[in-house]
Design a protein around this motif. Structure first.
Motif, PDB file in Angstrom:
ATOM      1  N   ASP A 273       0.832  -1.207   0.029  1.00  0.00           N
ATOM      2  CA  ASP A 273      -0.024   0.350  -0.007  1.00  0.00           C
ATOM      3  C   ASP A 273       0.927   1.138   0.159  1.00  0.00           C
ATOM      4  O   ASP A 273       2.274   1.025   0.278  1.00  0.00           O
TER       5      ASP A 273
ATOM      6  N   LYS B 127       0.532   4.540   2.142  1.00  0.00           N
ATOM      7  CA  LYS B 127      -0.229   5.232   3.092  1.00  0.00           C
ATOM      8  C   LYS B 127      -0.432   6.904   2.920  1.00  0.00           C
ATOM      9  O   LYS B 127      -1.311   7.431   3.495  1.00  0.00           O
TER      10      LYS B 127
ATOM     11  N   GLY C 186      -6.050   6.528   4.384  1.00  0.00           N
ATOM     12  CA  GLY C 186      -6.569   4.981   4.068  1.00  0.00           C
ATOM     13  C   GLY C 186      -5.555   4.298   3.197  1.00  0.00           C
ATOM     14  O   GLY C 186      -5.554   2.981   3.194  1.00  0.00           O
TER      15      GLY C 186
ATOM     16  N   TYR D  39      -5.372  -9.355   8.131  1.00  0.00           N
ATOM     17  CA  TYR D  39      -4.342  -8.467   7.471  1.00  0.00           C
ATOM     18  C   TYR D  39      -3.390  -8.244   8.323  1.00  0.00           C
ATOM     19  O   TYR D  39      -3.564  -7.473   9.398  1.00  0.00           O
TER      20      TYR D  39
ATOM     21  N   GLU E 120       0.584  -3.666  12.638  1.00  0.00           N
ATOM     22  CA  GLU E 120      -0.846  -3.752  12.711  1.00  0.00           C
ATOM     23  C   GLU E 120      -1.305  -4.930  12.309  1.00  0.00           C
ATOM     24  O   GLU E 120      -1.018  -5.419  11.403  1.00  0.00           O
TER      25      GLU E 120
ATOM     26  N   ARG F  45      -9.741  -7.758   8.348  1.00  0.00           N
ATOM     27  CA  ARG F  45     -10.676  -7.688   7.012  1.00  0.00           C
ATOM     28  C   ARG F  45      -9.432  -7.499   5.969  1.00  0.00           C
ATOM     29  O   ARG F  45      -8.388  -7.159   6.194  1.00  0.00           O
TER      30      ARG F  45
ATOM     31  N   ASP G  67      -8.053  -1.876   1.772  1.00  0.00           N
ATOM     32  CA  ASP G  67      -8.508  -1.035   0.887  1.00  0.00           C
ATOM     33  C   ASP G  67      -7.502  -0.013   0.655  1.00  0.00           C
ATOM     34  O   ASP G  67      -7.168   0.721   1.630  1.00  0.00           O
ATOM     35  N   PRO G  68      -6.794   0.044  -0.222  1.00  0.00           N
ATOM     36  CA  PRO G  68      -6.843  -0.355  -1.466  1.00  0.00           C
ATOM     37  C   PRO G  68      -6.334  -1.720  -2.137  1.00  0.00           C
ATOM     38  O   PRO G  68      -6.345  -2.128  -3.241  1.00  0.00           O
ATOM     39  N   GLU G  69      -5.642  -2.510  -1.211  1.00  0.00           N
ATOM     40  CA  GLU G  69      -4.797  -3.615  -1.437  1.00  0.00           C
ATOM     41  C   GLU G  69      -5.865  -4.632  -2.306  1.00  0.00           C
ATOM     42  O   GLU G  69      -5.629  -5.276  -3.457  1.00  0.00           O
TER      43      GLU G  69
HETATM   44  N1  GLY Z   1      -4.876   0.148   3.300  1.00  0.00           N
HETATM   45  C1  GLY Z   1      -4.849  -0.084   4.618  1.00  0.00           C
HETATM   46  C2  GLY Z   1      -5.933  -0.576   5.188  1.00  0.00           C
HETATM   47  O1  GLY Z   1      -6.636  -1.281   4.490  1.00  0.00           O
HETATM   48  O2  GLY Z   1      -5.984  -0.546   6.414  1.00  0.00           O
END
Ligand code: GLY
Length: 434
Positions: free
Chosen positions: A212, A214, A226, A269, A285, A289, A292-294
């Motif tokens: 990602d 960020k 995000g 994740y 972290e 779920r 997003d956007p991965e």
């Molecule tokens: N792309 C980071 C997240 O979904 O938290």
């Protein structure tokens, strides 16, 4: 079969789009969805968000199973409620979702199960937090304990920034109860990657690797968001590192959750940092779920039937299935609204989508919608309605070609005040040029 996807962002657009590609799936409802899911063949938006309404809908429509996209309904206990009503749903229970809901829980869980992560301390008291920062110094990371829509992490480059972050969370209470407890952790240098798996509570099916971006601006500068774009696969996860991540991070989470009577099922994740010198990994972290956007580039590469993978996960037989991936690279660029991430403006008309939507039947790209709605002239135009608006996701034979392809599409779309980075994928491009 009829399926239900909960959520209304780009991740949910991509999941629902992929699910409908299965010949077994006749219809996918998206609750509440967006203008992109409204237009997509086989998908239908339903304007429901309250859990009792969603349960009633799933019962009346004979939904075979439900997939939860975002963290908020998981934190509200949607999985527990659907299971209590004898409905099949893919996602972790509220208790298992603590891994994302509470950063303090996640850090203590990692300590209990010897999962590598940065040293940290938790604080509710601002005075003690300030003293800790004076002792440790900057750079340092301040995180809200609770869910803060991607805005709860401050990477403080100076002690002043760190003290300001403490005051923002604990004194000014800008994030309410989500920031009434914070954790302060050591800043780690390295490459950040996303490692996402599906699990049935016993077995793990790793999805394609991704990375990602960020920060808002090119070169990973500016405020955290995000996510402004992602690509898959990432070259930073070698086969050795892949095995190490499963051994040292993913499997201990699944085992640890089981030991703590909180069987974890759903997408998991792990946001990881790979330290520069030695292929060492640390967990930044966990999210309960897909990213997003991965999700958008990962789904564009998935060749297997997602509905079959999820059914195996629901039946506890994920060990009997493998995921097949397009060998090409997929890259997704976020177009964000003016003012994102602080105060995104809504209501700007988006131009250039129609042509691209009409041509995307070839499987080389897809325009996934995040914050979009209908408005403008006769309520028929597509307008911005959230911070991240679109994820223009395209395939290419390598990272450079995927990047060129995605930007050539993104440059055909416009709306007032749009923001997008023009270097998505640059870490991978630099890696291949070495
Ligand atoms: N792309 C980071 C997240 O979904 O938290």
């Amino acid at each position: 079969m009829k399926l239900l996807v909960i959520g209304g962002g780009g991740r949910e657009h991509a999941l629902a789009w992929k699910l409908f590609q299965s010949p077994r799936v006749h219809h996918v409802f998206v609750a509440p969805g967006n203008a992109g899911t409204a237009h997509e063949e086989g998908l239908e938006n339903i304007p429901l968000t309250a859990i009792p309404d969603l349960i009633q809908f799933a019962q009346e429509e004979n939904i075979t199973f439900t997939v939860v996209g975002p963290e908020a309904p998981l934190a509200e206990g949607i999985v527990d409620a659907f299971k209590a009503a004898n409905l099949k749903i893919f996602g972790p229970t509220q208790k298992a979702a603590q891994l994302e809901i509470s950063k303090t829980f996640a850090k203590e869980f990692m300590q209990r199960h010897k999962i590598p992560t940065a040293d940290f301390a938790s604080f509710k008291n601002a005075e003690l937090a300030h003293r800790y920062i004076d002792k440790i110094g900057a750079p340092i990371v301040i995180k809200a304990d609770g869910l803060a829509a991607g805005k709860g992490v401050i990477v403080a480059q100076s002690a002043k920034m760190a003290h300001d972050a403490v005051d923002m969370f604990l004194v000014d209470k800008q994030y309410g109860s989500a920031g009434s407890e914070i954790i302060i952790e050591k800043f780690l240098e390295g490459i950040e990657i996303s490692f996402i798996v599906m699990t049935d509570g016993k077995h793990v099916l790793p999805l394609a690797t991704s990375q990602d971006h960020k920060r808002l601006s090119n070169g990973d500068l500016g405020p955290n968001t995000g996510g402004m774009g992602a690509y898959s696969p990432t070259p930073f996860i070698t086969p050795e590192l892949h095995a190490k991540i499963l051994r040292e991070v993913i499997n201990p989470v699944i085992q640890g959750m089981k030991q703590e009577n909180s069987n974890y099922t759903g997408f998991l994740y792990a946001g990881l940092i790979i330290t520069p010198n030695d292929q060492d990994i640390k967990v930044l972290e966990f999210n309960c779920r897909m990213g997003d956007p991965e999700t958008q580039p990962i789904m564009l590469r998935l060749k297997s039937d997602l509905s079959i993978l999820i059914e195996h996960a629901l039946n506890g037989t994920l060990n009997k299935v493998e995921a097949d991936w397009d060998h090409r690279t997929a890259l997704g660029i976020i177009m964000a609204a003016q003012g994102y991430p602080e105060q995104p403006r809504k209501g700007d008309v988006i131009h250039g989508l129609l042509n691209l939507h009409n041509q995307q039947q070839s499987d080389n790209y897809h325009i996934f919608h995040s914050g979009t709605a209908f408005g403008g002239l006769d309520d028929k135009e597509i307008i911005t309605s959230g911070g991240r608006v679109l994820c223009i996701t395209a395939l290419g034979d390598n990272i450079n070609l995927a990047q060129q392809h995605a930007y050539s599409l993104a440059n055909q779309i416009s709306f007032n005040g749009s923001q997008m980075r023009d270097d998505i994928g640059y870490h991978s491009i630099n890696y291949h040029q070495k």
